[in-house]
Design a protein around this motif. Structure first.
Motif, PDB file in Angstrom:
ATOM      1  N   SER A 149      35.918  63.276  41.677  1.00 45.12           N
ATOM      2  CA  SER A 149      34.786  63.284  40.734  1.00 45.12           C
ATOM      3  C   SER A 149      35.176  63.827  39.365  1.00 45.12           C
ATOM      4  O   SER A 149      34.718  63.310  38.347  1.00 45.12           O
ATOM      5  N   GLU A 150      36.008  64.851  39.340  1.00 43.81           N
ATOM      6  CA  GLU A 150      36.428  65.416  38.052  1.00 43.81           C
ATOM      7  C   GLU A 150      37.589  64.586  37.475  1.00 43.81           C
ATOM      8  O   GLU A 150      37.606  64.290  36.277  1.00 43.81           O
ATOM      9  N   ALA A 151      38.518  64.202  38.323  1.00 41.17           N
ATOM     10  CA  ALA A 151      39.713  63.470  37.867  1.00 41.17           C
ATOM     11  C   ALA A 151      39.346  62.167  37.150  1.00 41.17           C
ATOM     12  O   ALA A 151      40.032  61.764  36.203  1.00 41.17           O
ATOM     13  N   VAL A 152      38.275  61.502  37.562  1.00 41.05           N
ATOM     14  CA  VAL A 152      37.931  60.213  36.938  1.00 41.05           C
ATOM     15  C   VAL A 152      37.338  60.375  35.536  1.00 41.05           C
ATOM     16  O   VAL A 152      37.202  59.395  34.812  1.00 41.05           O
ATOM     17  N   ARG A 153      37.004  61.597  35.142  1.00 40.16           N
ATOM     18  CA  ARG A 153      36.344  61.804  33.847  1.00 40.16           C
ATOM     19  C   ARG A 153      37.297  62.293  32.745  1.00 40.16           C
ATOM     20  O   ARG A 153      36.849  62.567  31.628  1.00 40.16           O
ATOM     21  N   THR A 154      38.591  62.393  33.039  1.00 38.28           N
ATOM     22  CA  THR A 154      39.524  62.863  32.007  1.00 38.28           C
ATOM     23  C   THR A 154      39.759  61.757  30.962  1.00 38.28           C
ATOM     24  O   THR A 154      39.533  60.571  31.239  1.00 38.28           O
ATOM     25  N   SER A 155      40.248  62.163  29.771  1.00 35.70           N
ATOM     26  CA  SER A 155      40.511  61.184  28.709  1.00 35.70           C
ATOM     27  C   SER A 155      41.589  60.185  29.123  1.00 35.70           C
ATOM     28  O   SER A 155      41.540  59.015  28.732  1.00 35.70           O
ATOM     29  N   ALA A 156      42.558  60.649  29.921  1.00 37.99           N
ATOM     30  CA  ALA A 156      43.645  59.758  30.355  1.00 37.99           C
ATOM     31  C   ALA A 156      43.078  58.599  31.169  1.00 37.99           C
ATOM     32  O   ALA A 156      43.494  57.434  31.001  1.00 37.99           O
ATOM     33  N   VAL A 157      42.107  58.889  32.011  1.00 36.98           N
ATOM     34  CA  VAL A 157      41.496  57.826  32.826  1.00 36.98           C
ATOM     35  C   VAL A 157      40.563  56.974  31.961  1.00 36.98           C
ATOM     36  O   VAL A 157      40.579  55.742  32.042  1.00 36.98           O
ATOM     37  N   THR A 158      39.791  57.635  31.078  1.00 34.33           N
ATOM     38  CA  THR A 158      38.886  56.890  30.185  1.00 34.33           C
ATOM     39  C   THR A 158      39.670  55.841  29.387  1.00 34.33           C
ATOM     40  O   THR A 158      39.213  54.716  29.210  1.00 34.33           O
ATOM     41  N   ALA A 159      40.877  56.219  28.954  1.00 28.98           N
ATOM     42  CA  ALA A 159      41.683  55.329  28.104  1.00 28.98           C
ATOM     43  C   ALA A 159      42.115  54.047  28.824  1.00 28.98           C
ATOM     44  O   ALA A 159      42.344  53.029  28.178  1.00 28.98           O
ATOM     45  N   VAL A 160      42.252  54.106  30.161  1.00 31.76           N
ATOM     46  CA  VAL A 160      42.733  52.904  30.872  1.00 31.76           C
ATOM     47  C   VAL A 160      41.650  52.214  31.716  1.00 31.76           C
ATOM     48  O   VAL A 160      41.911  51.191  32.344  1.00 31.76           O
ATOM     49  N   THR A 161      40.431  52.761  31.694  1.00 31.73           N
ATOM     50  CA  THR A 161      39.366  52.192  32.544  1.00 31.73           C
ATOM     51  C   THR A 161      39.034  50.758  32.136  1.00 31.73           C
ATOM     52  O   THR A 161      38.581  49.960  32.951  1.00 31.73           O
ATOM     53  N   ARG A 162      39.302  50.425  30.867  1.00 32.76           N
ATOM     54  CA  ARG A 162      38.991  49.049  30.447  1.00 32.76           C
ATOM     55  C   ARG A 162      39.796  48.010  31.235  1.00 32.76           C
ATOM     56  O   ARG A 162      39.353  46.881  31.401  1.00 32.76           O
ATOM     57  N   TYR A 163      40.970  48.396  31.752  1.00 34.40           N
ATOM     58  CA  TYR A 163      41.741  47.419  32.541  1.00 34.40           C
ATOM     59  C   TYR A 163      40.984  47.055  33.817  1.00 34.40           C
ATOM     60  O   TYR A 163      41.078  45.933  34.298  1.00 34.40           O
ATOM     61  N   ALA A 164      40.236  48.004  34.354  1.00 34.11           N
ATOM     62  CA  ALA A 164      39.415  47.712  35.537  1.00 34.11           C
ATOM     63  C   ALA A 164      38.149  46.966  35.108  1.00 34.11           C
ATOM     64  O   ALA A 164      37.767  45.961  35.708  1.00 34.11           O
ATOM     65  N   ALA A 165      37.508  47.449  34.011  1.00 32.14           N
ATOM     66  CA  ALA A 165      36.224  46.867  33.586  1.00 32.14           C
ATOM     67  C   ALA A 165      36.385  45.436  33.057  1.00 32.14           C
ATOM     68  O   ALA A 165      35.460  44.628  33.160  1.00 32.14           O
ATOM     69  N   ASP A 166      37.552  45.121  32.487  1.00 35.41           N
ATOM     70  CA  ASP A 166      37.778  43.771  31.919  1.00 35.41           C
ATOM     71  C   ASP A 166      38.293  42.778  32.961  1.00 35.41           C
ATOM     72  O   ASP A 166      38.487  41.608  32.635  1.00 35.41           O
ATOM     73  N   ASN A 167      38.577  43.259  34.164  1.00 39.11           N
ATOM     74  CA  ASN A 167      39.201  42.406  35.175  1.00 39.11           C
ATOM     75  C   ASN A 167      38.104  41.713  36.014  1.00 39.11           C
ATOM     76  O   ASN A 167      37.397  42.364  36.788  1.00 39.11           O
ATOM     77  N   PRO A 168      37.939  40.373  35.848  1.00 39.56           N
ATOM     78  CA  PRO A 168      36.823  39.686  36.527  1.00 39.56           C
ATOM     79  C   PRO A 168      36.836  39.872  38.039  1.00 39.56           C
ATOM     80  O   PRO A 168      35.774  40.007  38.653  1.00 39.56           O
ATOM     81  N   GLN A 169      38.037  39.902  38.643  1.00 42.77           N
ATOM     82  CA  GLN A 169      38.096  40.054  40.112  1.00 42.77           C
ATOM     83  C   GLN A 169      37.675  41.462  40.538  1.00 42.77           C
ATOM     84  O   GLN A 169      37.003  41.638  41.544  1.00 42.77           O
ATOM     85  N   VAL A 170      38.088  42.456  39.737  1.00 43.11           N
ATOM     86  CA  VAL A 170      37.671  43.836  40.040  1.00 43.11           C
ATOM     87  C   VAL A 170      36.151  43.920  39.910  1.00 43.11           C
ATOM     88  O   VAL A 170      35.471  44.487  40.765  1.00 43.11           O
ATOM     89  N   ARG A 171      35.598  43.307  38.858  1.00 42.65           N
ATOM     90  CA  ARG A 171      34.142  43.351  38.640  1.00 42.65           C
ATOM     91  C   ARG A 171      33.408  42.710  39.818  1.00 42.65           C
ATOM     92  O   ARG A 171      32.421  43.242  40.309  1.00 42.65           O
TER      93      ARG A 171
END
Ligand code: DC
Length: 216
Positions: free
Chosen positions: A79-101
């Protein structure tokens, strides 16, 4: 009953959705945490972000559990690890991926089941739950949103300036709006609520009224 709360980063969706769910006795689903968890898993495994199929395959294999406000990834509370800036910076790779969505939207529908739920994200009223009875589009001015995010990061001990937060926010807004699948936009039947100058309680009061009116 399903209540969807969509809107840009920093509009206050998480706090508002959590408080509204508690008031109404509904379950709460933070879908941003799901995209963050997939990105964290990719980061930890050192995936090549230029190979979207690898992230999609990983997302399908993950054991992802969201229970109220905890995110559990393969048995670990992240829960805490997912909110760091390092994770925020790469979350778009998950959000932009149609199969992940596709996979995560499917999971969101399963998690909601037939329960009463408040779900928050970007595409909850448009893609995940287009049939939802009560749809809210929560906004706030860019300056107000950046100030809130900066305060959260300060509390987490992350040394960032408000200018850096504002620049990152502008980038994320552009990415959220331009996404080919599940872009950020209000559903045609969503009610827009701007949270500028309102306290958390005032926003939740307003949403509770709207939700109760839709229930009738
Ligand atoms: O709300 P958040 O900041 O935790 O969301 C993290 C990222 O995931 C953000 O870049 C937008 C994206 N997201 C999305 O594309 N669809 C959702 N339903 C929720 C979040």
């Amino acid at each position: 009953m399903i209540i969807t709360i969509d809107g840009p980063a920093g509009a206050g969706k998480s706090s508002v959705a959590r408080a509204l769910a508690r008031r109404l006795g509904f379950r709460f689903l933070d879908t941003g945490a799901m995209y963050r968890a997939v990105a964290l898993a990719g980061l930890r495994r050192g995936l090549d972000w230029d190979v979207p199929q690898d992230l999609a395959r990983l997302a399908e294999r993950l054991d992802l559990k969201i229970s109220h406000d905890r995110v559990v990834l393969d048995g670990e509370d992240v829960s805490e690890a997912v909110r760091t800036s390092a994770v925020t910076a790469v979350t778009r790779y998950a959000a932009d991926n149609p199969q992940v969505r596709e996979h995560l939207v499917d999971l969101q529908r399963k998690l909601a089941g037939a329960d009463n739920i408040v779900t928050e994200g970007r595409d909850q009223g448009t893609v995940a739950f287009p049939e939802a009875k009560c749809k809210i589009f929560l906004t706030a001015s860019p300056a107000e949103r950046a100030r809130r995010r900066w305060q959260d990061l300060q509390a987490q001990g992350e040394p960032v300036t408000i200018e850096q937060v504002l620049a990152a926010q502008e980038r994320r807004d552009r990415e959220d709006a331009a996404r080919a699948v599940g872009p950020l936009r209000p559903a045609s039947d969503a009610i827009e609520v701007c949270t500028d100058g309102l306290s958390l309680t005032e926003v939740v009061d307003r949403l509770e009224q709207l939700a109760r009116a839709k229930c009738r």
